[in-house]
Structure formats: C-alpha cells, structure tokens
Design a protein around this motif. Structure first.
Motif, PDB file in Angstrom:
ATOM      1  N   ARG A 132      43.450  80.524  53.065  1.00  0.00           N
ATOM      2  CA  ARG A 132      42.171  81.199  52.787  1.00  0.00           C
ATOM      3  C   ARG A 132      42.287  82.714  52.886  1.00  0.00           C
ATOM      4  O   ARG A 132      41.661  83.450  52.142  1.00  0.00           O
ATOM      5  CB  ARG A 132      41.100  80.694  53.747  1.00  0.00           C
ATOM      6  N   GLU A 133      43.078  83.165  53.848  1.00  0.00           N
ATOM      7  CA  GLU A 133      43.291  84.601  54.022  1.00  0.00           C
ATOM      8  C   GLU A 133      44.736  84.845  54.401  1.00  0.00           C
ATOM      9  O   GLU A 133      45.452  83.930  54.810  1.00  0.00           O
ATOM     10  CB  GLU A 133      42.337  85.182  55.066  1.00  0.00           C
ATOM     11  N   ALA A 134      45.169  86.073  54.245  1.00  0.00           N
ATOM     12  CA  ALA A 134      46.550  86.419  54.574  1.00  0.00           C
ATOM     13  C   ALA A 134      46.789  86.252  56.064  1.00  0.00           C
ATOM     14  O   ALA A 134      45.936  86.584  56.889  1.00  0.00           O
ATOM     15  CB  ALA A 134      46.847  87.855  54.148  1.00  0.00           C
ATOM     16  N   ILE A 135      47.933  85.718  56.407  1.00  0.00           N
ATOM     17  CA  ILE A 135      48.338  85.522  57.796  1.00  0.00           C
ATOM     18  C   ILE A 135      49.246  86.680  58.178  1.00  0.00           C
ATOM     19  O   ILE A 135      50.271  86.910  57.531  1.00  0.00           O
ATOM     20  CB  ILE A 135      49.048  84.171  57.969  1.00  0.00           C
ATOM     21  N   ALA A 136      48.851  87.417  59.224  1.00  0.00           N
ATOM     22  CA  ALA A 136      49.610  88.603  59.640  1.00  0.00           C
ATOM     23  C   ALA A 136      50.400  88.368  60.920  1.00  0.00           C
ATOM     24  O   ALA A 136      51.076  89.273  61.394  1.00  0.00           O
ATOM     25  CB  ALA A 136      48.675  89.792  59.812  1.00  0.00           C
ATOM     26  N   ASN A 137      50.344  87.165  61.464  1.00  0.00           N
ATOM     27  CA  ASN A 137      51.088  86.806  62.670  1.00  0.00           C
ATOM     28  C   ASN A 137      52.245  85.904  62.246  1.00  0.00           C
ATOM     29  O   ASN A 137      52.024  84.796  61.748  1.00  0.00           O
ATOM     30  CB  ASN A 137      50.166  86.093  63.658  1.00  0.00           C
TER      31      ASN A 137
END
Length: 146
Positions: A132-137
């Motif tokens: 759904r959204e970019a994962i930054a972890n």
C-alpha cells in the motif's frame, strides 16, 4: 494521475538472461543514481520485459555496486516461481496457480509474467506484489519477502 514508483533500471537491453559476468556489470550500473527511474506500474512492467531492474529506491551518491546498504525504500516486490523439478516434485505451477497461491497468502499479485528463462517445459514466472505504501524499514521489507 497514476501512482509513481521509484526504482533502478539498467541502461542496457537484454534479449536473453544475462550471464554471470554481465550480471556483475548490471549490479554496478544499477548502483548509479543516474539510473534511478520514477514511473507507473505499467512503465515498471514494461521495463522489466527489456531491462534488469531493482524494484527499490537507493541512497543517492551510494557505492560502486548495488548492495543492501544502498537500499532506502521499496513498494514493489518481485518473487520468482522457478518451478524447479527438485522443488515442485511434479507438475510445474501455472500462472493461475501462482495467482491463487499468493492470494491465499494475503498477497494479491499486481501482475504475473514469464521470465527470460521461461520455456514451456520449465515454466519460470515472476510475481509482482505492490504494498500500500513504500516500506522504509529494511527489516520490515525483509519480513515482507520472507
């Protein structure tokens, strides 16, 4: 306006699967910030048919080769279904079966296509999942891939 995704795209077009020497050169080119692209899912899929891609955004000004420490964020995840006889044991999975398998796992594919290594005798599929959204972890991204 369609949603845009950031990814790395090689500059060289391949008609067949690159060999190990070519793959090493691709890794270097993919680490170059100049090869970062922003495009729609349709553009990404089109690029996957012609270029090597890394479906994530990298830290600009990074290293000499594409490595995990350059990873910054990711929203597109690619899974290969190689249908190796020693793994599947019997009949290879079809695109329809891969679709059902991923849906049952709660990961509905955005697209499924054949890879450059695909043959009718040894089907090779690539499954694309979009979060759904970019994962930054990076640990969350690795968990997504596990």
């Amino acid at each position: 306006m369609k949603q845009q995704f950031v990814y790395q795209r090689d500059t060289q077009v391949f008609q067949t699967k690159p060999n190990s020497r070519e793959a090493a050169a691709i890794n270097v080119r993919l680490a170059d910030a100049a090869n970062q692209v922003e495009g729609t899912l349709d553009q990404f899929i089109d690029d996957c048919m012609r270029y090597s891609v890394a479906p994530f955004e990298i830290k600009l000004g990074g290293g000499a080769s594409l490595t995990a420490d350059l990873w910054q964020r990711q929203q597109i995840f690619l899974f290969d279904v190689d249908n190796k006889p020693e793994v599947v044991g019997s009949e290879p999975a079809t695109a329809e079966e891969a679709l059902l398998l991923f849906q049952a796992a709660g990961l509905p594919p955005a697209a499924i296509w054949t890879t450059m290594s695909h043959t009718p005798e040894q089907p090779r599929l690539r499954v694309m999942i979009v979060s759904r959204e970019a994962i930054a972890n990076i640990d969350q991204a690795r968990g997504f891939l596990a």
